[in-house]
Design a protein around this motif. Structure first.
Motif, PDB file in Angstrom:
ATOM      1  N   GLN A 129       0.837  -1.207   0.000  1.00  0.00           N
ATOM      2  CA  GLN A 129       0.000   0.000   0.000  1.00  0.00           C
ATOM      3  C   GLN A 129       0.873   1.259   0.000  1.00  0.00           C
ATOM      4  O   GLN A 129       0.667   2.190   0.790  1.00  0.00           O
ATOM      5  N   SER A 132       0.673   5.982  -2.550  1.00  0.00           N
ATOM      6  CA  SER A 132       0.747   7.424  -2.288  1.00  0.00           C
ATOM      7  C   SER A 132       2.180   7.906  -2.098  1.00  0.00           C
ATOM      8  O   SER A 132       2.450   9.117  -2.129  1.00  0.00           O
ATOM      9  N   ARG A 136       7.656   9.780  -4.309  1.00  0.00           N
ATOM     10  CA  ARG A 136       8.329  10.661  -3.359  1.00  0.00           C
ATOM     11  C   ARG A 136       9.765  10.190  -3.148  1.00  0.00           C
ATOM     12  O   ARG A 136      10.068   8.990  -3.243  1.00  0.00           O
TER      13      ARG A 136
END
Length: 243
Positions: A129, A132, A136
């Motif tokens: 997961q 997101s 980055r």
């Protein structure tokens, strides 16, 4: 979790001496494929040395190490890794200046061609997961997130056996819970050995626990039995009750 019962890694009378001090002392250890085993013990008990012996980071003084029935004693770490052993050391070993996805790709290409590596990265990101965080920089992430990226880098190589040295160290309570859930899910397809100090974390994930003391195995039993053992409490926990 695998129901296979063959032994994936074992040691016979494994000894490692440093300047006359035996960091591991005639260790006989066996792990069945599909297990999730916790290794505990006080500082200096020989846990990290044992991990480094299993992965070829250091060479034993005497004894044998077998992986999937093959004698790997004295093999260099890169050859043991290629046989299917992955390790995450206590200190995160990631590339801070690269994206999360790039870190995972570098690990995945160790075992896959370009197309296969991309597919494997997608699988790891989904399983952990990390969607997101994928774009980055790793250097911008919190400690727990960096730990997950490194676990993902180990997973990306698809090893048969994963060794994790204190994976919950420095994490918040929520991060430790998520990491415990992650390891239990990962254990459905991969054999895992975890060195850990956090008793609550151990009770979340462990079935069988191996206790090291002074370089030797002191106890090996179900977690509930081990954590109630008076000698274990005396040498490791330093108290009379585990909560």
């Amino acid at each position: 979790m695998s129901t296979r019962s063959e032994t994936i890694i074992e040691t016979h009378q494994l000894v490692k001496s440093f300047g006359g001090v035996q960091a591991t002392d005639k260790v006989d250890f066996a792990l069945k494929e599909g297990e999730l085993r916790c290794v505990i013990g006080p500082n200096g008990a020989g846990k990290s040395t044992f991990f480094k012996l299993l992965t070829g980071q250091i060479i034993p003084t005497s004894g044998k190490i077998l992986f999937a029935g093959q004698d790997v004693t004295g093999l260099p770490s890169h050859k043991i890794a290629r046989l299917g052993v992955g390790i995450k050391n206590q200190k995160p070993d990631v590339f801070d200046g690269l994206l999360v996805r790039e870190n995972l790709w570098l690990a995945a290409q160790f075992a896959h061609d370009k197309a296969g590596a991309e597919h494997q990265v997608d699988k790891v990101i989904d399983r952990l997961q990390l969607g997101s965080l994928a774009h980055r920089l790793v250097g911008e992430l919190a400690h727990g997130q960096r730990q997950w990226v490194e676990i993902g880098m180990v997973m990306a190589r698809e090893p048969r056996l994963i060794l994790l040295d204190e994976p919950s160290a420095g994490m918040s309570q929520d991060e430790r819970v998520r990491t415990a859930d992650l390891l239990k899910e990962l254990n459905r397809t991969t054999t895992i050995v975890v060195v850990e100090h956090d008793m609550q974390f151990i009770k979340r994930i462990a079935d069988i626990v191996t206790v090291f003391h002074r370089g030797a195995i002191l106890r090996e039993a179900h977690v509930d039995v081990v954590l109630k053992d008076p000698e274990v409490r005396n040498v490791y926990l330093g108290r009379t009750e585990v909560v």
